[in-house]
Write a protein that holds these residues in place. Structure first.
Motif, PDB file in Angstrom:
ATOM      1  N   ARG A  13      -3.947  -2.552  -5.848  1.00 41.10           N
ATOM      2  CA  ARG A  13      -4.638  -1.264  -5.896  1.00 41.10           C
ATOM      3  C   ARG A  13      -3.719  -0.107  -6.241  1.00 41.10           C
ATOM      4  NH1 ARG A  13      -7.951   0.599  -8.240  1.00 41.10           N
ATOM      5  NH2 ARG A  13      -9.074  -1.329  -7.724  1.00 41.10           N
ATOM      6  N   GLU A  67      -7.463  -7.000  -4.814  1.00 42.76           N
ATOM      7  CA  GLU A  67      -7.712  -5.578  -4.580  1.00 42.76           C
ATOM      8  C   GLU A  67      -6.612  -4.972  -3.710  1.00 42.76           C
ATOM      9  OE1 GLU A  67      -9.259  -1.795  -4.307  1.00 42.76           O
ATOM     10  OE2 GLU A  67      -9.739  -3.396  -5.734  1.00 42.76           O
ATOM     11  N   TRP A  68      -6.255  -5.661  -2.643  1.00 42.31           N
ATOM     12  CA  TRP A  68      -5.252  -5.171  -1.699  1.00 42.31           C
ATOM     13  C   TRP A  68      -3.859  -5.111  -2.331  1.00 42.31           C
ATOM     14  CZ3 TRP A  68      -1.824  -9.106   0.389  1.00 42.31           C
ATOM     15  CH2 TRP A  68      -0.961  -8.649   1.389  1.00 42.31           C
ATOM     16  N   ASP A 108      -4.237   2.295  -9.465  1.00 39.69           N
ATOM     17  CA  ASP A 108      -4.487   3.724  -9.266  1.00 39.69           C
ATOM     18  C   ASP A 108      -3.460   4.564 -10.020  1.00 39.69           C
ATOM     19  OD1 ASP A 108      -6.699   3.240  -7.717  1.00 39.69           O
ATOM     20  OD2 ASP A 108      -5.708   3.615  -5.799  1.00 39.69           O
ATOM     21  N   THR A 146       0.805  -1.218   0.000  1.00 39.11           N
ATOM     22  CA  THR A 146       0.000   0.000   0.000  1.00 39.11           C
ATOM     23  C   THR A 146       0.841   1.272   0.000  1.00 39.11           C
ATOM     24  OG1 THR A 146      -0.180   0.193   2.421  1.00 39.11           O
ATOM     25  CG2 THR A 146      -1.770  -1.237   1.299  1.00 39.11           C
TER      26      THR A 146
END
Length: 772
Positions: free
Chosen positions: A236, A232-233, A240, A77
């Motif tokens: 992402r 998704e994790w 993006d 992330t």
């Protein structure tokens, strides 16, 4: 997400063509105090001037502390702080955009770094909470096998366990922290450890780990991209960045390990239709990625394998086989490969095969049958339901090797052929580890015939490629995957592209080389002929190699060779003996050292010729060519991490500044920089010229020494087997016919009609012609 794999529609193909880079330049960021996003901003101007269309970054997400490669992501992330962090990435991509450079990101979908448990908050949660962790299903863990086994201790774990310490809410073992679950903290540190959701065990425990990992690297735990929450994790940030215009494409690391590579690729295209995506896949000879896969193609190991063998003389093979035979080596590596596979199944991947066997308990002798099928498997994996040919062949080999297990083999094979069967899915994930460990990590260091052939995407069993075979391969490549990446060097290659090009010259001088090696090894016997041959060729190919690089290569080669030393049980005395032995062939104070130096001087010019030829063919050929950092100059690196050192960009800038001149072919590598820049600039300025493919053939007595092809507006030709060409007296009156007017981008000379190769290739052994 995780939609079924489908063909890419016409609109998506059109968008893919519009978004694909025309070429890429790979940067490897080792992190502070070496290369970071901040420091690499200064390199972007050079890359743009060189002519590349895109900058291709090594992984940038938060990695294990002090990681020099960042394929061990601990948090998907955030941007890695040691590589500059979020602000650096924004500044880097802003500057790239200002220069017109696209940005390609390197994604690691298969695994995460867990070697420092506390650095990975998701893994830490799993260790502390077990199956109750919110991330328990994110990692590919066999929870039904009991406690999570972590093979991190010494072969005799008792002394390590006796030294377990407690520090507040953590246990400390061998300098690493492990969490304590709630309500389990009473008692001695050893008693507390026994109550945890995990169990620490010996690093060579054959029953561990109970999680899937990358090959046999305990510190890289696999994740489950087939889980929509994980997709998704884990992806992402990349998606993006594409949406924000900060990324234009993705390179995917090791998708062979995923449960459903096709669905993962489809998910990425669903998120961004037409996104340029190239997964790393190792394809065996004549193996192809399924056309149904929603991507541009692979990262180019297949192209590299063909180009490497195009410059190998087929007539030299027998002399090398005879040389091996005189020292007791087999005529081919098939038996060695099978033995390595069997050793791997019983050793490093035993826990993975045990997990497979637990999924087939209804079949008597399932484990033995699985062993035989895996040993007989010759590819990284199958991609069911699209391709089952290799599985069928492996089953046939298994029946032949173990006829007493035919019933069990047939029963297991029936399940493995069913793409929906969980056993088949996990088998496909397991076979790649077998190939990577047994062949790439072991056999490539144990079979030292012509070591330029022991490279990712190739096999030492495959000696050479004829021009006709190469043309057929590249024509098919242009038809089926015209936007796939192509390469000659990566962060994973065992030898730099110019090391391999130099070693290929030995195939043209095979009798002379064999005679000298026999004499040298009789006078100065190596500990093992195969290890000695490997090290001697590394010395010749990478000459002049530094003390530090040679020390590291000897250590890695000896440990991967695995007879008297290994990574788990290093024998430093043996390694010192091997180092002293190879120094005898390096030192100018010894007769053998002076002879080896003379060999390097003899083959170096022809090695340069080979280098320029395969580079021209890669840069002008079908696909999107990648230039690995610094390989626009002579790339004499050996195995990783030696191929990830800091690049001397000042020297390369100086060479680039002289690229408008007719520079000599010499140690400065100015000629190679000139070739790379000319081809990259041409691809950027006239992309329409690089469509189509047809062979270019010469006419005359030396016609077999020309290799070339025509695209719609570009012709690339190079010299093949330069030693043989010189022995026959050069090109003579051999010609090539050019329809129309053509300008050589290297010399500026115009050519048309019937052109003597002695005139076309007077300055360089290659020519890149553009239609005027």
């Amino acid at each position: 997400m995780n939609t079924p794999s489908t063909d890419i529609d016409i609109a998506t193909v059109a968008r893919l063509h519009a978004r694909a880079p025309r070429s890429t330049y790979r940067l490897h960021l080792r992190g502070e105090p070496h290369e970071t996003l901040w420091s690499s901003i200064d390199v972007l101007d050079y890359v743009a001037e060189l002519g590349a269309d895109a900058i291709y970054l090594s992984p940038i997400l938060q990695a294990v502390p002090d990681s020099t490669h960042a394929y061990d992501v601990v948090d998907p992330t955030i941007v890695d702080a040691a590589r500059g962090g979020e602000d650096a990435f924004i500044a880097f991509t802003d500057h790239a955009r200002s220069l017109g450079l696209k940005v390609i990101l390197d994604v690691v979908p298969n695994h995460m770094g867990v070697q420092q448990p506390r650095a990975n908050p998701y893994w830490w949660s799993v260790l502390r909470e077990g199956r109750d962790s919110a991330y328990a299903e994110f990692f590919d863990i066999d929870w039904d096998a009991g406690k999570l086994l972590l093979p991190v201790l010494s072969s005799d774990p008792a002394p390590d366990l006796d030294r377990v310490e407690r520090d507040g809410d953590v246990l400390r073992v061998l300098g690493l922290d492990y969490p304590i679950a709630d309500g389990t903290g009473d008692g001695t540190p050893r008693e507390v450890l026994e109550r945890q959701h995990y169990r620490l065990t010996a690093h060579d425990d054959r029953h561990a780990p109970t999680y899937r990992r990358f090959f046999n690297v305990t510190g890289l735990a696999a994740i489950r991209q087939e889980n929509p929450d994980v997709f998704e994790w884990a992806n992402r940030r990349y998606l993006d960045w594409v949406a924000e215009g900060r990324a234009d494409g993705l390179r995917l690391d090791h998708i062979d390990g995923l449960a459903h590579p096709d669905r993962y690729l489809a998910d990425l295209q669903q998120a961004h239709p037409g996104l340029w995506v190239v997964p790393e896949m190792v394809l065996e000879r004549d193996e192809k990625m399924p056309l149904e896969f929603a991507c541009a193609g692979t990262t180019g190991y297949d192209v590299m394998a063909y180009l490497d063998r195009l410059i190998v003389d087929p007539a030299g093979e027998q002399a090398f086989i005879d040389l091996d035979g005189s020292f007791g080596m087999p005529a081919d590596a098939a038996e060695l490969i099978d033995r390595a596979r069997r050793e791997c199944v019983a050793g490093p991947i035993n826990a993975d095969v045990e997990r497979l066997a637990r999924m087939a308990t209804e079949i008597p002798d399932a484990r033995a049958a699985l062993d035989e099928i895996l040993v007989g498997f010759r590819a990284y994996r199958t991609f069911l339901p699209d391709d089952g040919a290799e599985l069928s062949a492996a089953v046939d080999r298994a029946r032949a090797a173990a006829p007493q297990l035919t019933s069990a083999i047939d029963a297991v094979a029936a399940r493995l052929a069913d793409a929906a069967d969980p056993l088949a899915i996990r088998f496909q994930q397991t076979s790649g580890s077998l190939m990577g460990i047994a062949v790439e990590s072991w056999v490539f260091f144990r079979f030292g015939r012509l070591t330029s052939l022991a490279e990712i995407g190739g096999t030492p069993l495959w000696w050479s490629v004829s021009p006709d075979e190469a043309h057929a391969f590249f024509a098919e490549h242009d038809r089926e995957r015209p936007l796939a990446m192509t390469t000659l060097a990566t962060h994973d290659t065992k030898r730099g592209e110019d090391v391999r090009a130099r070693l290929a010259v030995l195939s043209e001088l095979a009798d002379d080389w064999a005679a000298d090696v026999r004499r040298w090894f009789t006078d100065q016997p190596p500990a093992s002929y195969a290890l000695g041959s490997l090290l001697l060729q590394a010395l010749v190919g990478a000459w002049p190699v530094s003390d530090d690089d040679l020390d590291y290569y000897v250590t890695k080669a000896a440990r991967e060779f695995g007879e008297q030393t290994s990574w788990s049980s290093p024998n430093v005395e043996f390694e010192a003996t091997v180092r002293a032995w190879i120094e005898g062939f390096r030192s100018s104070a010894t007769a053998h050292g002076r002879e080896v130096a003379a060999w390097v001087e003899r083959i170096q010019p022809d090695g340069w010729s080979n280098s320029l030829t395969i580079k021209a063919l890669q840069l002008a050929g079908p696909g999107v060519p990648d230039v690995y950092r610094g390989s626009e100059g002579w790339n004499l690196d050996l195995v990783d991490p030696l191929n990830r050192k800091t690049v001397d960009y000042e020297r390369l800038r100086d060479s680039l500044a002289r690229s408008g001149e007719i520079v000599p072919i010499d140690e400065t590598a100015g000629a190679k920089v000139k070739l790379v820049s000319a081809a990259l600039r041409l691809r950027r300025e006239r992309p329409e010229a690089f469509a189509g493919y047809r062979p270019v053939k010469a006419e005359g007595e030396a016609a077999d020494h020309l290799i070339g092809f025509a695209r719609d507006g570009v012709i690339a030709v190079g010299t093949r087997l330069p030693v043989g060409l010189q022995q026959r007296g050069g090109w003579g009156e051999t010609t090539v016919t050019l329809d129309g007017q053509w300008r050589d981008t290297l010399t500026g000379v115009q050519h048309s009609g019937s052109v003597r190769l002695a005139d076309l290739l007077v300055s360089y052994p290659v020519a890149v012609l553009v239609a005027d």
